[in-house]
Design an enzyme around this catalytic site. Structure first.
Site, PDB file in Angstrom:
ATOM      1  N   HIS A 127      44.360  30.447  22.227  1.00  0.00           N
ATOM      2  CA  HIS A 127      44.455  32.081  21.728  1.00  0.00           C
ATOM      3  C   HIS A 127      43.204  32.597  22.388  1.00  0.00           C
ATOM      4  O   HIS A 127      42.682  33.600  21.700  1.00  0.00           O
ATOM      5  CB  HIS A 127      44.212  31.773  20.067  1.00  0.00           C
ATOM      6  CG  HIS A 127      45.149  31.648  19.333  1.00  0.00           C
ATOM      7  ND1 HIS A 127      46.150  31.698  18.460  1.00  0.00           N
ATOM      8  CD2 HIS A 127      45.276  29.981  18.359  1.00  0.00           C
ATOM      9  CE1 HIS A 127      47.266  31.099  18.515  1.00  0.00           C
ATOM     10  NE2 HIS A 127      46.650  29.906  18.594  1.00  0.00           N
ATOM     11  N   SER A 163      33.041  47.691  43.971  1.00  0.00           N
ATOM     12  CA  SER A 163      33.546  49.072  43.519  1.00  0.00           C
ATOM     13  C   SER A 163      32.066  50.374  44.120  1.00  0.00           C
ATOM     14  O   SER A 163      30.926  49.329  44.945  1.00  0.00           O
ATOM     15  CB  SER A 163      32.749  49.040  42.216  1.00  0.00           C
ATOM     16  OG  SER A 163      32.096  50.152  41.432  1.00  0.00           O
TER      17      SER A 163
END
Length: 447
Positions: free
Chosen positions: A154, A277
């Site tokens: 999960h 970036s």
């Protein structure tokens, strides 16, 4: 010519490979159609349907540079898929030989058989890439057989596993795809020769001998019956390719997630020239991983389109096999790009065992401690006590050991320092042994 990203000079390397372009280029497509036409003529001569001299003249067309623009213009004029090429070829042939080209055949005899040759070429490349990828994964699994890391459920840290255990799961899945490719090969690689409606009536009592000779010359299997309207072979292969690439996406998705700097357990290999970036110089983006996941989505989408072609009308339905002409090449471009990137990803994968150990966290021994306490208290009572203790330690900021003092024995508390990998190592060994035995009967070549 470069309106599609597959053919883009700037971005094409992310959506296709030089090998996929070589298979599906216009020049290759026409050459493949011509090869099918030539082998059909040779088979017809072999069966006494056309003169041997005509078949020989037709075979000599292999040495001719076909005028693509003229074929295109005649295709537009005739509004027929292959007649433009046949007209050009007839103009290149002397005498009666021109009457014997494409003799008694129809569009799907040429294009379906050509598509099977494409399938064969693509399957061989996918096999090669998965074979090499599995080899890299097996080596990685052995190297990290007992390297502890957090197993996650999960999206949250759970009990420990070894990194080798995670990688062995990937390798085992890739190995099953190699088995599927092997098992399906003879089912998919069959020629098409059906004539007008599949019955081969044009060729009389020589029909089945001709079909057998035609398929043999192309090193393809012979179908029991024409498959003009039965498209399950293409759909099955496409869905297997979608499964293969989705498995690659599972690997890539893990790298994508575990490269996050707050986790930092895995990282793609990056060149010094790679820019993450232009506004955030610190970034190191998982470019290859995210591209593999993107490609897998597109492959699954095209596989779904190819499933639609199973719903055919009567003995010929151009709406379906013309859909394949678009969807199948795109699926193959994207799949081969993904398999190539997956090899690159795994071969350069950076593994940080220190980060893996650090991220195990204070719950790393909870399952091990639960097992020890269950023997004394019973599983459900021990689970309830431990859940309360872990919540108290988390919410009050108290040391876990101090919270556990009142409910666990000293021997049980000693379990807190253990990292129990369970049967991780043994399962890695089983995966590796099974793969080694299977690969001993295979090669890196699909065919």
């Amino acid at each position: 010519m470069d309106s599609h990203l597959i053919d883009s000079t700037i971005f094409g390397h992310q959506w296709a490979t030089s090998e996929s372009r070589a298979i599906f280029s216009e020049k290759s497509r026409v050459a493949r159609w011509l090869e099918v036409v030539i082998e059909l003529a040779q088979a017809q001569a072999e069966c006494g349907i056309i003169p041997g001299d005509s078949a020989e003249k037709i075979s000599q067309l292999r040495t001719v540079a076909l005028p693509i623009e003229e074929i295109a213009e005649r295709t537009r004029q005739t509004s027929h898929s292959t007649l433009g090429m046949i007209q050009v070829l007839r103009d290149l042939l002397p005498g009666t030989s021109a009457e014997h080209i494409y003799y008694g055949a129809t569009v799907q005899d040429i294009t379906d058989t050509s598509q099977v040759l494409e399938l064969r070429a693509v399957g061989a490349l996918v096999w090669r890439d998965l074979w090499m990828l599995e080899d890299g994964l097996l080596e990685l699994a052995v190297r990290h057989r007992l390297t502890p890391m957090a197993g996650r459920t999960h999206g949250q840290p759970g009990a420990p596993i070894s990194f080798g255990f995670k990688v062995a799961s990937w390798a085992d899945e890739v190995g099953r795809h190699l088995q599927r490719l092997s098992e399906g090969r003879n089912r998919w690689l069959v020629g098409q020769l059906g004539g007008a409606v599949g019955t081969l009536a044009f060729f009389g009592d020589r029909a089945l001998d001709l079909r057998a000779a035609f398929c043999r010359r192309l090193s393809l299997g012979e179908p029991n019956i024409a498959w003009l309207s039965a498209r399950d072979r293409v759909a099955e292969f496409s869905h297997l390719i979608a499964m293969c690439v989705s498995s690659l996406a599972r690997i890539a998705n893990e790298v994508y997630a575990l490269q996050r700097r707050e986790i930092g357990e895995l990282a793609e290999k990056a060149r010094a020239s790679t820019v993450g970036s232009i506004t955030m110089p610190h970034k190191r983006n998982p470019e290859v991983s995210e591209q593999i996941v993107t490609l897998a989505r597109l492959v699954r989408a095209q596989a779904s389109v190819l499933t639609d072609t199973l719903v055919h009308e009567h003995e010929r339905d151009g709406r379906n096999w013309k859909t394949e002409w678009v969807a199948f090449p795109e699926l193959c471009h994207f799949a081969l790009a993904a398999s190539s990137m997956a090899r690159e990803l795994v071969s350069g994968l950076e593994v940080d065992p220190t980060a893996m150990s650090r991220n195990l966290g204070f719950g790393a021994s909870s399952e091990h401690l639960l097992s020890a306490m269950s023997a004394r208290l019973g599983k459900h009572r021990a689970q309830g006590l431990l859940q309360d203790a872990y919540r108290e330690a988390r919410e009050d900021g108290r040391p876990l050991r101090a919270v556990l003092q009142g409910i666990a024995t000293q021997a049980e508390l000693a379990e807190l320092s253990d990292v129990d990998l369970g049967a991780s190592g043994a399962m890695v060994d089983r995966v590796v042994d099974t793969a080694v035995r299977r690969r001993a009967s295979e090669t890196g070549q699909w065919l």
